[in-house]
Design a protein around this motif. Structure first.
Motif, mmCIF file in Angstrom:
data_model
loop_
_atom_site.group_PDB
_atom_site.id
_atom_site.type_symbol
_atom_site.label_atom_id
_atom_site.label_comp_id
_atom_site.label_asym_id
_atom_site.label_seq_id
_atom_site.Cartn_x
_atom_site.Cartn_y
_atom_site.Cartn_z
ATOM 1 N N GLU A 26 -3.212 9.555 3.638
ATOM 2 C CA GLU A 26 -2.790 7.695 4.348
ATOM 3 C C GLU A 26 -1.124 8.063 4.396
ATOM 4 O O GLU A 26 -0.236 7.688 5.154
ATOM 5 N N ASN A 46 0.186 4.291 -3.027
ATOM 6 C CA ASN A 46 0.527 5.136 -2.352
ATOM 7 C C ASN A 46 1.839 6.309 -3.113
ATOM 8 O O ASN A 46 1.644 7.428 -3.231
ATOM 9 N N ASP A 95 0.903 -1.053 -0.306
ATOM 10 C CA ASP A 95 -0.044 0.190 0.056
ATOM 11 C C ASP A 95 0.881 1.425 0.230
ATOM 12 O O ASP A 95 0.487 2.515 -1.031
ATOM 13 N N ALA A 97 -5.122 8.701 -0.766
ATOM 14 C CA ALA A 97 -3.822 8.051 -1.065
ATOM 15 C C ALA A 97 -3.387 9.024 -0.257
ATOM 16 O O ALA A 97 -1.884 8.475 0.301
#
Length: 318
Positions: A39, A6, A2, A36
């Motif tokens: 985060e 991102n 992830d 994204a």
């Protein structure tokens, strides 16, 4: 993963200077692009962009992070390209382990031929006894000689079947009665090879229909095929020599084929490797080459052995 995704989204937003343009380029929603980036900012505890309704610009911290992110992503892309190429292009070092018992099968000549076909591959060759543990990274592929393989979880492919040949030097036979059937061997020094497929001080003779075990009564036992060859050439007794080794001695007249109606210690040659899944191009091309090469070598040696057989020595006892 992830974080890397991102990171890719962040670098594209920085390039496009727009969340909506990035969303269209990646076929995602603007909300997904915004989440994204948020985060990533939460993970780093910094603000990456100055946002307004009309413009998106990098903060000083965002500019520094973008510089490092581009380097990391480029390295990841290069690693993936190299990994994919290893499935397609045979290059780099191939670690091959072979049993000493099959080193006589002109493996070194085979390596020269293979490298002419795949010059970008170098070979790291190791002679070993037993079956290496490929899961521990001891080798990429192994060529082993055995009657059968234990259940190790490794993948195996049968390459060919080979055998030993009973031979003696003319100097040993001088003044002795030539064996005409297997019972006659009890009167002779029978040099023993302690190796894969061979019981210590024992021969297994095969006439094509049945197998017979006999004790190899001798003052010498060795686990080295080369030592056995030298001892046989030196007239120490009758040796059960590997097929390819015996052929050369027979062609040069240095050895006499004893009881050509029998084969001794018939064994199989296998290639073992860790997995068939995503096989490296080096391993795949070597496996494809060696299976054809070894079968050709063994068949040529069998033909040469037949040409050298003496009709006087074909006795097979019931």
């Amino acid at each position: 993963m992830d974080t890397l995704q991102n990171m890719r989204i962040f670098t594209l937003v920085a390039e496009q200077r727009s969340f909506s343009a990035t969303a269209r380029a990646l076929n995602l929603t603007t909300g997904a692009i915004s989440r994204a980036v948020s985060e990533l900012e939460s993970r780093l505890s910094i603000r990456l962009f100055n946002r307004s309704t009309r413009v998106v610009t990098l903060t000083p911290s965002g500019e520094r992070y973008r510089h490092h992110a581009l380097r990391i992503l480029a390295a990841m892309d290069e690693a993936e390209r190299e990994a994919r190429n290893s499935q397609e292009l045979a290059a780099g070092e191939l670690r091959v382990t072979i049993s000493e018992e099959i080193s006589h099968l002109r493996i070194f000549e085979g390596i020269r031929i293979y490298r002419r076909q795949h010059p970008a591959v170098s070979i790291a060759l190791t002679l070993a006894s037993g079956i290496p543990d490929l899961y521990r990274g001891e080798a990429d592929i192994a060529l082993v000689n055995a009657t059968s393989l234990p259940d190790s979880g490794q993948v195996a492919r049968h390459l060919t079947t080979t055998f030993n040949v009973l031979c003696a030097a003319p100097r040993y036979l001088r003044g002795r009665q030539l064996p005409l059937c297997r019972e006659d061997l009890a009167k002779h020094e029978c040099l023993a090879l302690d190796a894969a497929g061979c019981r210590p001080r024992e021969w297994t003779l095969d006439d094509g229909n049945r197998s017979f075990r006999m004790r190899a009564s001798s003052m010498l036992q060795t686990n080295s095929a080369s030592i056995l060859l030298n001892a046989t050439l030196d007239g120490m007794g009758i040796g059960a020599l590997p097929l390819s080794t015996a052929v050369h001695g027979l062609q040069r007249g240095e050895l006499i084929h004893i009881l050509p109606g029998y084969r001794a210690n018939v064994t199989n040659v296998y290639a073992t490797f860790a997995s068939c899944r995503f096989m490296d191009a080096r391993v795949r091309t070597w496996l494809e080459f060696i299976v054809t090469y070894l079968r050709t070598v063994v068949e040529a040696d069998k033909a040469a052995l037949t040409r050298n057989a003496s009709p006087v020595q074909t006795g097979v006892c019931a």
